[in-house]
Design an enzyme around this catalytic site. Sequence first.
Site, PDB file in Angstrom:
ATOM      1  N   MET A   1      36.647  38.131  31.542  1.00  0.00           N
ATOM      2  CA  MET A   1      36.809  37.158  32.563  1.00  0.00           C
ATOM      3  C   MET A   1      35.517  36.690  33.181  1.00  0.00           C
ATOM      4  O   MET A   1      35.583  35.827  34.031  1.00  0.00           O
ATOM      5  CB  MET A   1      37.838  37.619  33.544  1.00  0.00           C
ATOM      6  CG  MET A   1      37.533  38.384  34.806  1.00  0.00           C
ATOM      7  SD  MET A   1      35.993  38.973  35.318  1.00  0.00           S
ATOM      8  CE  MET A   1      35.958  40.576  34.688  1.00  0.00           C
ATOM      9  N   PRO A   2      34.366  37.143  32.752  1.00  0.00           N
ATOM     10  CA  PRO A   2      33.171  36.518  33.311  1.00  0.00           C
ATOM     11  C   PRO A   2      33.052  35.057  32.878  1.00  0.00           C
ATOM     12  O   PRO A   2      33.375  34.714  31.741  1.00  0.00           O
ATOM     13  CB  PRO A   2      32.018  37.328  32.725  1.00  0.00           C
ATOM     14  CG  PRO A   2      32.618  38.613  32.285  1.00  0.00           C
ATOM     15  CD  PRO A   2      34.024  38.282  31.906  1.00  0.00           C
ATOM     16  N   LEU A   3      32.621  34.230  33.792  1.00  0.00           N
ATOM     17  CA  LEU A   3      32.250  32.852  33.490  1.00  0.00           C
ATOM     18  C   LEU A   3      30.744  32.787  33.687  1.00  0.00           C
ATOM     19  O   LEU A   3      30.245  33.018  34.785  1.00  0.00           O
ATOM     20  CB  LEU A   3      32.955  31.879  34.439  1.00  0.00           C
ATOM     21  CG  LEU A   3      32.512  30.420  34.360  1.00  0.00           C
ATOM     22  CD1 LEU A   3      32.742  29.854  32.971  1.00  0.00           C
ATOM     23  CD2 LEU A   3      33.232  29.607  35.420  1.00  0.00           C
TER      24      LEU A   3
ATOM     25  N   THR B   1      30.114  34.566  37.165  1.00  0.00           N
ATOM     26  CA  THR B   1      31.235  34.672  38.089  1.00  0.00           C
ATOM     27  C   THR B   1      32.207  35.705  37.527  1.00  0.00           C
ATOM     28  O   THR B   1      32.591  35.626  36.354  1.00  0.00           O
ATOM     29  CB  THR B   1      31.936  33.311  38.261  1.00  0.00           C
ATOM     30  OG1 THR B   1      30.966  32.352  38.698  1.00  0.00           O
ATOM     31  CG2 THR B   1      33.061  33.394  39.276  1.00  0.00           C
TER      32      THR B   1
END
Length: 127
Positions: A1-3, A72
């Site tokens: 889920m990191p952006l 993020t």
Amino acid sequence: MPLTRVSLRRGKPAAYRKSILESLYRAMRETFDVPESDRFMTISEHDDDDFACGADYLGIRRSDDLVIIQITVSNTRPTAQKQRLYRRIADLLTESPGLRAEDIFISLVEVLPENWSFGNGEAQYVR
């Protein structure tokens, strides 16, 4: 889920840019428990007039090769794990593509898990 968003000055070859993304993904997989295929990353190149930094802020001498990395993530990780991520990113980016540690600026932005939608208009992390 990191952006992950990477910003750098225009002019580096495609292999250099790809190496940055590969090294970042590897660091996140090794230190941040990021699952396989959880990879959402962009690189933006900027002209000199559109890229500014404090060349010696906090006593760190930065060059024109500065890379600004903003990641993020959900706010679920302790400080020690974040520190391991920063160190691993620096280690891997100095190996490939050969950045100086002084030219690696990382900003971690934490959000609540319900602030993600990976598609289909759904908040997949809402339980």
